[in-house]
Design an enzyme around this catalytic site. Structure first.
Site, mmCIF file in Angstrom:
data_model
loop_
_atom_site.group_PDB
_atom_site.id
_atom_site.type_symbol
_atom_site.label_atom_id
_atom_site.label_comp_id
_atom_site.label_asym_id
_atom_site.label_seq_id
_atom_site.Cartn_x
_atom_site.Cartn_y
_atom_site.Cartn_z
ATOM 1 N N GLU A 55 -19.595 -54.094 12.276
ATOM 2 C CA GLU A 55 -18.294 -54.781 12.290
ATOM 3 C C GLU A 55 -18.055 -55.484 10.960
ATOM 4 O O GLU A 55 -16.933 -55.470 10.421
ATOM 5 C CB GLU A 55 -18.263 -55.843 13.406
ATOM 6 C CG GLU A 55 -18.466 -55.314 14.808
ATOM 7 C CD GLU A 55 -19.927 -55.340 15.244
ATOM 8 O OE1 GLU A 55 -20.796 -54.946 14.451
ATOM 9 O OE2 GLU A 55 -20.178 -55.760 16.379
ATOM 10 N N CYS A 86 -22.241 -58.861 18.296
ATOM 11 C CA CYS A 86 -23.170 -59.997 18.332
ATOM 12 C C CYS A 86 -22.391 -61.294 18.077
ATOM 13 O O CYS A 86 -21.239 -61.267 17.637
ATOM 14 C CB CYS A 86 -24.274 -59.804 17.292
ATOM 15 S SG CYS A 86 -23.746 -60.118 15.596
ATOM 16 N N CYS A 89 -20.891 -61.658 14.622
ATOM 17 C CA CYS A 89 -19.718 -60.804 14.396
ATOM 18 C C CYS A 89 -18.495 -61.349 15.121
ATOM 19 O O CYS A 89 -17.373 -61.230 14.631
ATOM 20 C CB CYS A 89 -19.998 -59.367 14.841
ATOM 21 S SG CYS A 89 -21.047 -58.505 13.662
HETATM 22 N N1 THU Z 1 -25.747 -54.562 15.199
HETATM 23 C C1 THU Z 1 -24.483 -54.284 14.785
HETATM 24 O O1 THU Z 1 -24.262 -53.497 13.859
HETATM 25 N N2 THU Z 1 -23.463 -54.919 15.418
HETATM 26 C C2 THU Z 1 -23.611 -55.767 16.474
HETATM 27 O O2 THU Z 1 -22.651 -56.395 16.893
HETATM 28 C C3 THU Z 1 -24.921 -55.900 17.105
HETATM 29 C C4 THU Z 1 -26.071 -55.503 16.252
HETATM 30 C C5 THU Z 1 -26.861 -53.920 14.504
HETATM 31 C C6 THU Z 1 -27.669 -54.845 13.629
HETATM 32 C C7 THU Z 1 -29.002 -54.147 13.579
HETATM 33 O O3 THU Z 1 -28.995 -53.223 12.503
HETATM 34 C C8 THU Z 1 -29.083 -53.385 14.878
HETATM 35 O O4 THU Z 1 -27.783 -53.380 15.422
HETATM 36 C C9 THU Z 1 -30.059 -53.968 15.888
HETATM 37 O O5 THU Z 1 -29.791 -55.302 16.081
#
Ligand code: THU
Length: 127
Positions: A55, A86, A89
């Protein structure tokens, strides 16, 4: 563009994810007012804390092109379950539009959506 097409774009971006540490690839597509679409994937780093989420990459691409009126975010991942943004984000996106539609599509085709401010109640903001 409908959510299915946006999910397809996010899946394409997900293929470029750099996730050798978690092996968890994420893709995002972000629709801006005016219709431009930016995609992103997660980019991990050996110094784990430097990892950036899909994101955030999409937001950075959009803002650098002069777009920040985000209307819809679609997120997909490699996991079987729906992947939601997360906490970091959520805050990162909230800056631009608390009323943004956030859509998650699972690899099984299940879809769920929220309004961003409902995912981040009592959010911090300076504006
Ligand atoms: N991740 C994302 O790209 N976006 C999110 O909202 C959740 C987590 C990624 C970060 C990391 O590279 C992987 O997912 C595991 O946490």
């Amino acid at each position: 563009m409908n959510n299915k097409k946006l999910a397809e774009l996010a899946i394409k971006a997900k293929e470029n994810a750099y996730a050798p540490y978690s092996n968890f690839k994420v893709g995002a597509s972000l629709v801006c007012a005016g219709g431009r679409i930016f995609t992103g994937c997660n980019v991990e780093n050996a110094s784990y804390g430097l990892t950036i989420c899909a994101e955030q990459v999409a937001v950075g691409k959009a803002v650098s092109e002069g777009c920040c009126g985000f209307e819809t975010l679609v997120i997909v991942s490699d996991g079987e379950d729906l992947c939601t943004p997360c906490g970091g984000c959520r805050q990162f996106l909230y800056e631009f539009n608390p009323d943004m539609l956030v859509v998650s599509v699972s690899s099984k085709g299940e879809e769920k959506s929220w309004i961003l401010k409902d995912l981040l109640p009592e959010a911090f903001g300076l504006r």
